[in-house]
Design a protein around this motif. Structure first.
Motif, PDB file in Angstrom:
ATOM      1  N   ARG A   1       0.802  -1.233   0.000  1.00 56.18           N
ATOM      2  CA  ARG A   1       0.000   0.000   0.000  1.00 56.18           C
ATOM      3  C   ARG A   1       0.830   1.275   0.000  1.00 56.18           C
ATOM      4  NH1 ARG A   1      -5.005  -1.734   3.671  1.00 56.18           N
ATOM      5  NH2 ARG A   1      -5.838  -3.226   2.184  1.00 56.18           N
ATOM      6  N   PRO A   2       1.871   1.383   0.845  1.00 61.52           N
ATOM      7  CA  PRO A   2       2.647   2.645   0.799  1.00 61.52           C
ATOM      8  C   PRO A   2       3.249   2.873  -0.581  1.00 61.52           C
ATOM      9  CG  PRO A   2       3.212   1.344   2.754  1.00 61.52           C
ATOM     10  CD  PRO A   2       2.334   0.473   1.904  1.00 61.52           C
ATOM     11  N   ALA A   3       3.777   1.805  -1.195  1.00 61.21           N
ATOM     12  CA  ALA A   3       4.374   1.965  -2.520  1.00 61.21           C
ATOM     13  C   ALA A   3       3.318   2.338  -3.545  1.00 61.21           C
ATOM     14  CB  ALA A   3       5.094   0.676  -2.935  1.00 61.21           C
ATOM     15  N   GLU A   4       2.115   1.782  -3.398  1.00 64.54           N
ATOM     16  CA  GLU A   4       1.081   2.105  -4.387  1.00 64.54           C
ATOM     17  C   GLU A   4       0.679   3.575  -4.281  1.00 64.54           C
ATOM     18  OE1 GLU A   4      -2.538  -0.175  -4.390  1.00 64.54           O
ATOM     19  OE2 GLU A   4      -3.136   0.713  -6.310  1.00 64.54           O
ATOM     20  N   THR A   5       0.573   4.063  -3.061  1.00 66.93           N
ATOM     21  CA  THR A   5       0.273   5.486  -2.880  1.00 66.93           C
ATOM     22  C   THR A   5       1.347   6.335  -3.560  1.00 66.93           C
ATOM     23  OG1 THR A   5      -0.736   4.963  -0.761  1.00 66.93           O
ATOM     24  CG2 THR A   5      -0.183   7.267  -1.150  1.00 66.93           C
ATOM     25  N   PHE A   6       2.596   5.899  -3.383  1.00 68.64           N
ATOM     26  CA  PHE A   6       3.710   6.632  -3.987  1.00 68.64           C
ATOM     27  C   PHE A   6       3.612   6.606  -5.517  1.00 68.64           C
ATOM     28  CE2 PHE A   6       7.973   6.984  -5.712  1.00 68.64           C
ATOM     29  CZ  PHE A   6       8.500   8.041  -4.998  1.00 68.64           C
ATOM     30  N   VAL A   7       3.357   5.442  -6.084  1.00 65.29           N
ATOM     31  CA  VAL A   7       3.277   5.315  -7.545  1.00 65.29           C
ATOM     32  C   VAL A   7       2.091   6.116  -8.082  1.00 65.29           C
ATOM     33  CG1 VAL A   7       2.886   3.706  -9.465  1.00 65.29           C
ATOM     34  CG2 VAL A   7       4.472   3.098  -7.639  1.00 65.29           C
ATOM     35  N   ALA A   8       0.960   6.063  -7.365  1.00 65.54           N
ATOM     36  CA  ALA A   8      -0.214   6.826  -7.807  1.00 65.54           C
ATOM     37  C   ALA A   8       0.115   8.322  -7.847  1.00 65.54           C
ATOM     38  CB  ALA A   8      -1.399   6.562  -6.872  1.00 65.54           C
TER      39      ALA A   8
ATOM     40  N   TYR B   1       1.826  -0.628 -13.772  1.00 66.89           N
ATOM     41  CA  TYR B   1       1.495   0.068 -12.517  1.00 66.89           C
ATOM     42  C   TYR B   1       1.676  -0.874 -11.334  1.00 66.89           C
ATOM     43  CZ  TYR B   1      -1.502   2.745  -9.255  1.00 66.89           C
ATOM     44  OH  TYR B   1      -2.002   3.441  -8.189  1.00 66.89           O
ATOM     45  N   ARG B   2       1.172  -2.074 -11.489  1.00 60.14           N
ATOM     46  CA  ARG B   2       1.285  -3.027 -10.386  1.00 60.14           C
ATOM     47  C   ARG B   2       2.723  -3.512 -10.208  1.00 60.14           C
ATOM     48  NH1 ARG B   2      -2.890  -7.549 -10.630  1.00 60.14           N
ATOM     49  NH2 ARG B   2      -3.314  -7.153 -12.832  1.00 60.14           N
ATOM     50  N   SER B   3       3.403  -3.704 -11.337  1.00 64.49           N
ATOM     51  CA  SER B   3       4.791  -4.162 -11.260  1.00 64.49           C
ATOM     52  C   SER B   3       5.686  -3.112 -10.603  1.00 64.49           C
ATOM     53  CB  SER B   3       5.286  -4.498 -12.673  1.00 64.49           C
ATOM     54  OG  SER B   3       6.652  -4.774 -12.674  1.00 64.49           O
ATOM     55  N   ALA B   4       5.504  -1.853 -10.993  1.00 66.24           N
ATOM     56  CA  ALA B   4       6.310  -0.773 -10.396  1.00 66.24           C
ATOM     57  C   ALA B   4       6.081  -0.700  -8.891  1.00 66.24           C
ATOM     58  CB  ALA B   4       5.962   0.565 -11.054  1.00 66.24           C
ATOM     59  N   THR B   5       4.815  -0.875  -8.489  1.00 64.15           N
ATOM     60  CA  THR B   5       4.483  -0.843  -7.059  1.00 64.15           C
ATOM     61  C   THR B   5       5.213  -1.960  -6.314  1.00 64.15           C
ATOM     62  OG1 THR B   5       2.312   0.116  -7.522  1.00 64.15           O
ATOM     63  CG2 THR B   5       2.574  -1.034  -5.426  1.00 64.15           C
TER      64      THR B   5
ATOM     65  N   LEU C   1      13.629   7.137 -10.385  1.00 68.68           N
ATOM     66  CA  LEU C   1      12.318   6.974 -11.041  1.00 68.68           C
ATOM     67  C   LEU C   1      12.105   7.973 -12.167  1.00 68.68           C
ATOM     68  CD1 LEU C   1       9.457   6.093  -8.577  1.00 68.68           C
ATOM     69  CD2 LEU C   1      10.597   4.698 -10.303  1.00 68.68           C
ATOM     70  N   ASP C   2      12.493   9.229 -11.937  1.00 67.66           N
ATOM     71  CA  ASP C   2      12.269  10.220 -12.995  1.00 67.66           C
ATOM     72  C   ASP C   2      13.142   9.932 -14.213  1.00 67.66           C
ATOM     73  OD1 ASP C   2      10.197  12.156 -12.343  1.00 67.66           O
ATOM     74  OD2 ASP C   2      11.393  12.610 -10.576  1.00 67.66           O
TER      75      ASP C   2
ATOM     76  N   MET D   1      11.826  -2.134 -13.417  1.00 67.26           N
ATOM     77  CA  MET D   1      11.187  -0.827 -13.242  1.00 67.26           C
ATOM     78  C   MET D   1      11.064  -0.103 -14.583  1.00 67.26           C
ATOM     79  SD  MET D   1       9.677   1.289 -11.339  1.00 67.26           S
ATOM     80  CE  MET D   1       9.963   1.002  -9.581  1.00 67.26           C
ATOM     81  N   LEU D   2      12.117  -0.163 -15.373  1.00 62.95           N
ATOM     82  CA  LEU D   2      12.077   0.478 -16.686  1.00 62.95           C
ATOM     83  C   LEU D   2      10.976  -0.144 -17.541  1.00 62.95           C
ATOM     84  CD1 LEU D   2      13.279   2.363 -18.801  1.00 62.95           C
ATOM     85  CD2 LEU D   2      14.963   0.598 -19.333  1.00 62.95           C
ATOM     86  N   SER D   3      10.878  -1.454 -17.495  1.00 63.16           N
ATOM     87  CA  SER D   3       9.856  -2.156 -18.257  1.00 63.16           C
ATOM     88  C   SER D   3       8.459  -1.746 -17.786  1.00 63.16           C
ATOM     89  CB  SER D   3      10.070  -3.664 -18.087  1.00 63.16           C
ATOM     90  OG  SER D   3       8.952  -4.383 -18.508  1.00 63.16           O
TER      91      SER D   3
END
Lengths: 247, 247
Positions: free
Chosen positions: A100-107, A124-128, A146-147, B213-215
């Protein structure tokens, strides 16, 4: 042509052809005169080359390939077909409580970039999940990049959508294009007449091969840059730091 | 701590811990008083988290993980350890006769960029094979994107080598750094004391997680860009083309 010539034309062995036929990945040939004989055409050669690319280069499992080809054969709308191809290429983990914390961050990251992303997007799910893992490892360097990743990914994706699908920036007519393709109308920028099916084939092929090509070039760049930066100094006290400290 | 607590601390099940022990991926614990009991420490927790990341996120097979961890544990020089990690991540096909034209092309491409690449680099071989496949499919769009991929790959790789390994541009002291790390001397830019082993762990983790992450971000960018460009027009004759034709 008979199955032997189909094998020679496509570079796929007869036993693999029979496997693809059994799995329903390759349409059956036309019944020829003699029993147990079938006649194959150019479409079969083309489909076999695609199957070989998805299997050998894309390393996709048969179930994923079946879904991707069904999307092509059923002339699904492009965004949907792309989504199916991406589901096949990128493993989308089910998110759990600790994500959840990572998903909030990705969102937040996605919103800040102004990206319209479906939460079911496999990326989206993989990045989380990857960020959760990196956090667990105390590997903070990843989040700091990330940027850099997103800038590169955006540049690549924009060029790919133009090159593989022929939908350039500002064309704004993609869904129209889908039906226009069937009646022979093409974008001015397209070099040749292609069918709707070939459009989708091209999109799928590009998604799969592009992923591998980017990975290959990143690997080469790592080697070049590492060798370039890790030149051993001549014997003596290390002094390189002061000349140009790392950022 | 005992195996139960090790499991709770690392998030890895006891049965997976026993598997890793059997496979030699996790060093045995210290023998405790009672028979069949072993005592584990912080290094075991750390190693298990790394194993979990490489297995679950990196989807690496046990043999590849064994090679990567051996490189870490044996304190191999950084370029060699990186090469081993890359071999684990990027499948390097054996090149065949029909790959020769593509290999000539890749060799020229690399030379034109001034990249120093070993022909055994898995990325070099993978790129060659992908171009052969694309050529067989008549999929010429991929070769047209090589510079786009290479530019992005270079930018990413340069940032990764700096962030994951702490070797910035112009530092030119990487091999010195390796031994300096053991005696506690660090780059001014490094935030904390890390051991040589942690340097290599970080490099390996970054190579694996960065790839994913890149993917993931490329997949998200595809969705955003496709939706953005494929806005359905209101009913009526298609007119988007003339406003801004695709390049």
């Amino acid at each position: 042509m008979r199955v032997g010539e189909l094998s020679r034309s496509s570079g796929v062995s007869v036993s693999m052809i029979k496997y693809y036929l059994r799995e329903g990945l390759l349409p059956a040939g036309e019944r020829a005169g003699a029993p147990n004989q079938a006649e194959y055409g150019a479409a079969h050669v083309r489909r076999l080359r695609l199957l070989r690319a998805l299997t050998e280069e894309g390393e996709l499992p048969a179930t994923a390939i079946k879904q991707v080809l069904a999307a092509v054969d059923e002339h699904r709308p492009l965004p949907e077909a792309l989504g199916i191809a991406q589901d096949a290429v990128v493993a989308a983990p089910d998110l759990e409580d600790d994500d959840r914390p990572a998903e909030t961050f990705v969102a937040g990251f996605v919103a800040r970039r102004g990206w319209r992303i479906d939460p079911d997007n496999p990326g989206y799910r993989s990045a989380t999940r990857i960020l959760t893992t990196a956090h667990r490892l105390g590997f903070t360097a990843l989040a700091g990049l990330l940027d850099t990743y997103a800038d590169a990914a955006y540049t690549i994706a924009a060029a790919e959508i133009t090159a593989f699908i022929g939908v350039g920036p500002g064309s704004g007519d993609g869904l129209e294009t889908a039906s226009a393709a069937d009646t022979g109308h093409r974008h001015p920028g397209r070099p040749r007449e292609v069918s709707r099916e070939q459009d989708l084939e091209s999109a799928v092929t590009g998604i799969v091969l592009g992923e591998k090509m980017l990975s290959a070039l990143r690997t080469m760049a790592h080697q070049h840059i590492t060798l370039q930066r890790l030149k051993p100094l001549p014997a003596g006290p290390a002094s390189g730091d002061s000349a140009a400290p790392p950022p």
